[in-house]
Write a protein that holds these residues in place. Structure first.
Motif, PDB file in Angstrom:
ATOM      1  N   PHE A   2       9.381 -28.464  18.131  1.00 19.00           N
ATOM      2  CA  PHE A   2       8.004 -29.214  18.536  1.00 19.00           C
ATOM      3  C   PHE A   2       7.958 -29.375  19.751  1.00 19.00           C
ATOM      4  O   PHE A   2       6.856 -29.199  20.636  1.00 19.00           O
ATOM      5  CB  PHE A   2       7.484 -30.328  17.445  1.00 19.00           C
ATOM      6  N   ALA A   3       9.142 -30.406  20.449  1.00 14.60           N
ATOM      7  CA  ALA A   3       8.929 -30.640  21.748  1.00 14.60           C
ATOM      8  C   ALA A   3       8.910 -29.723  22.765  1.00 14.60           C
ATOM      9  O   ALA A   3       8.701 -29.956  24.083  1.00 14.60           O
ATOM     10  CB  ALA A   3      10.262 -31.529  21.857  1.00 14.60           C
ATOM     11  N   ALA A   4       9.222 -28.401  22.628  1.00 14.92           N
ATOM     12  CA  ALA A   4       9.489 -27.317  23.444  1.00 14.92           C
ATOM     13  C   ALA A   4       8.220 -26.449  23.509  1.00 14.92           C
ATOM     14  O   ALA A   4       7.863 -25.633  24.353  1.00 14.92           O
ATOM     15  CB  ALA A   4      10.448 -26.220  23.059  1.00 14.92           C
ATOM     16  N   MET A   5       6.905 -26.935  22.691  1.00 15.34           N
ATOM     17  CA  MET A   5       5.816 -26.175  22.611  1.00 15.34           C
ATOM     18  C   MET A   5       4.845 -26.676  23.893  1.00 15.34           C
ATOM     19  O   MET A   5       5.090 -27.813  24.490  1.00 15.34           O
ATOM     20  CB  MET A   5       4.895 -26.696  21.512  1.00 15.34           C
ATOM     21  N   ARG A   6       4.255 -25.676  24.275  1.00 12.57           N
ATOM     22  CA  ARG A   6       3.492 -25.657  25.593  1.00 12.57           C
ATOM     23  C   ARG A   6       1.918 -26.014  25.255  1.00 12.57           C
ATOM     24  O   ARG A   6       1.590 -25.055  24.509  1.00 12.57           O
ATOM     25  CB  ARG A   6       3.563 -24.575  26.555  1.00 12.57           C
ATOM     26  N   GLY A   7       1.478 -27.337  25.575  1.00 16.04           N
ATOM     27  CA  GLY A   7      -0.056 -27.282  25.592  1.00 16.04           C
ATOM     28  C   GLY A   7      -0.348 -28.059  24.185  1.00 16.04           C
ATOM     29  O   GLY A   7      -1.299 -27.935  23.754  1.00 16.04           O
ATOM     30  N   TRP A   8       0.746 -28.077  23.486  1.00 14.39           N
ATOM     31  CA  TRP A   8       0.610 -28.709  21.997  1.00 14.39           C
ATOM     32  C   TRP A   8       1.445 -30.260  21.858  1.00 14.39           C
ATOM     33  O   TRP A   8       2.557 -30.338  22.373  1.00 14.39           O
ATOM     34  CB  TRP A   8       1.069 -27.970  20.975  1.00 14.39           C
ATOM     35  N   GLY A   9       0.945 -30.902  21.142  1.00 14.79           N
ATOM     36  CA  GLY A   9       1.794 -32.366  20.904  1.00 14.79           C
ATOM     37  C   GLY A   9       0.915 -33.057  19.914  1.00 14.79           C
ATOM     38  O   GLY A   9       0.125 -32.858  19.448  1.00 14.79           O
ATOM     39  N   PHE A  10       1.869 -34.139  19.286  1.00 12.85           N
ATOM     40  CA  PHE A  10       1.369 -34.857  18.236  1.00 12.85           C
ATOM     41  C   PHE A  10       0.641 -36.220  18.821  1.00 12.85           C
ATOM     42  O   PHE A  10       1.120 -36.956  19.632  1.00 12.85           O
ATOM     43  CB  PHE A  10       2.852 -35.360  17.457  1.00 12.85           C
ATOM     44  N   GLU A  11      -0.471 -36.373  18.279  1.00 10.83           N
ATOM     45  CA  GLU A  11      -1.430 -37.430  18.509  1.00 10.83           C
ATOM     46  C   GLU A  11      -0.437 -38.856  18.206  1.00 10.83           C
ATOM     47  O   GLU A  11      -0.035 -39.013  17.243  1.00 10.83           O
ATOM     48  CB  GLU A  11      -2.530 -37.513  17.863  1.00 10.83           C
ATOM     49  N   PRO A  12      -0.554 -39.845  19.355  1.00  7.34           N
ATOM     50  CA  PRO A  12       0.114 -41.002  19.071  1.00  7.34           C
ATOM     51  C   PRO A  12      -0.327 -41.718  17.762  1.00  7.34           C
ATOM     52  O   PRO A  12       0.529 -42.661  17.174  1.00  7.34           O
ATOM     53  CB  PRO A  12      -0.087 -41.713  20.387  1.00  7.34           C
TER      54      PRO A  12
END
Length: 460
Positions: free
Chosen positions: A46-56
């Motif tokens: 998941f950490a390598a995705m570009r432009g995506w992330g988990f909302e804090p």
């Protein structure tokens, strides 16, 4: 009077080869396209995705633009079911996409413009998609990529003859209230055939349906909406393609929707119970159902050449089967009024059996579909259609279902059926397809498969 459009559809359903295209020529073209396709899909953390992330705060998996789709949580309550409550991840994509096919007549035969399209979840690279298969974010170019080819035809459909146009749902177990516009338009003008696109007759498309993992889910869904003249649905060589939907059938559906009171509440992804998040997946603690994963994509022939995204990876191959019979010459299918948490209106009509058999080793015995053994135990002589086909490759990773059409055992009695199963004439199902939220996407696929085994008489 014979319906003129039904006659033209029937003519295309019998045109195995035409002056425009042969099936052998199509296969040679597709083989060449596949050899030239240099697309690559790699599973990543998941950490390598570009432009995506988990909302804090919520833990929801979202795109930086706030568009495309998100992975959220769902809290589900279904009173009276073997499993009454659970939570799960689910895809939320509120925008409505376009699934559109351009049709044109060549030498008196309708042809359909299809695309050999790569999707990151396809198990074999290129599959046959509609002319346009695009989310609103894609065709409005949120990704800042190239324009979607042919989308302008579907943004001004009043200029062309509309053969089908209806908003349809998608998988209610993985999507939250997802809908797409399924549309077929017919043009008279010349259409430039761009690289990666190919004309095919309806008969050729039917023949390709038996090829595993070739005609994609969106193509099958759109083709099912086509006014198709099944055998025995009326007098004449190609009678009316859909029957009026009777009040009794509508009342049965309404009663079923009233009988069940499911409750599906969106919750933060970090509040789902019994699901575990690691660096490269979100999965159920018992190892079943599905996982959420991430992929990185290098794609040729797409509006954007590279991107990364989350996807749902099902565990196991699904099964979707229609039992069929003929009554007074009219084809009937045994449907199931199926409740799924992501549906807009409680339930939709589904195949006789729709499940992933492996999941029932993890569920109470009462949850096992009542006709599953009847379907799995059918002798070969009752099998009318049998093919493993892929589901939507833009959001699901290597999702496949075995689609079966079976001639029902005459020993199957009405008393063997519960209140959620009902025999429905196929012409009435075609009438329901003209409206939203009645037939689910698996049932629509099987309607397309039924077309391939129950073509009308050759029109004169």
């Amino acid at each position: 009077m014979v319906n003129a459009l039904a006659t033209r559809v029937a003519r295309s359903a019998h045109a195995a080869d035409s002056s425009t295209v042969t099936l052998a020529g199509f296969h040679a073209w597709l083989d060449e396209r596949r050899r030239a396709d240099a697309s690559k899909v790699e599973r990543i953390p998941f950490a390598a995705m570009r432009g995506w992330g988990f909302e804090p705060v919520t833990g929801n998996l979202v795109h930086d633009s706030g568009r495309f789709f998100s992975v959220e949580g769902l809290n589900v309550t279904m009173p009276g079911r073997p499993v009454e409550t659970w939570t799960q991840p689910i895809l939320r994509q509120p925008e409505i996409g376009i699934l559109g096919i351009i049709a044109k007549e060549f030498d008196g035969v309708l042809h359909f413009l299809m695309q050999a399209k790569m999707e990151p979840g396809n198990c074999n690279g290129l599959q046959l998609s509609p002319t346009v298969q695009a989310t609103r974010s894609n065709y409005t170019r949120v990704h800042r990529g190239a324009a979607v080819p042919y989308v302008e035809y579907f943004q001004r459909p009043g200029r062309y003859r509309t053969l089908a146009d209806v908003r349809q749902s998608e998988q209610g177990c993985w999507f939250y209230r997802k809908r797409n516009r399924n549309i077929i338009i017919e043009v008279d003008e010349d259409v430039e055939v761009l690289d990666g696109f190919h004309w095919l007759t309806l008969r050729q498309l039917h023949q390709l349906l038996v090829v595993e993992d070739l005609v994609n889910m969106d193509s099958r869904s759109v083709l099912a909406c086509l006014p198709f003249p099944f055998q025995g649905c009326a007098t004449g060589d190609a009678g009316p393609q859909a029957a009026p939907v009777g009040t009794e059938l509508l009342s049965w559906i309404t009663e079923a929707r009233t009988r069940y009171e499911p409750h599906a509440e969106r919750i933060p992804l970090n509040r789902v119970r019994h699901w575990q998040r690691s660096g490269d997946r979100i999965s159920h603690e018992n190892g079943g159902f599905f996982s959420v994963i991430a992929v990185d994509v290098q794609a040729g022939g797409r509006e954007v050449r590279s991107w990364s995204q989350p996807m749902i990876e099902p565990h196991g191959t699904g099964l979707s089967a229609f039992l069929t019979r003929r009554v007074d010459g009219v084809l009937q299918a045994l449907v199931h009024a199926r409740v799924e948490p992501g549906y807009t209106d409680v339930l939709e009509l589904a195949p006789t059996v729709q499940c992933t058999p492996e999941n029932y080793t993890r569920l109470p015995a009462a949850a096992r579909p009542p006709l599953l053994d009847h379907v799995l135990g059918a002798p070969p002589e009752r099998v009318l259609f049998d093919s493993v086909l892929s589901e939507e490759g833009g959001r699901f990773y290597h999702a496949r279902n075995r689609y079966l059409v079976l001639d029902a055992d005459p020993a199957l009695r009405e008393d063997d059926l519960g209140p959620d199963h009902r025999w429905i004439p196929v012409p009435e199902l075609l009438g329901l397809i003209r409206h939203s939220h009645y037939l689910n996407v698996e049932a629509r696929t099987l309607i397309a498969c039924l077309q391939s085994v129950d073509a009308p008489a050759t029109p004169r």
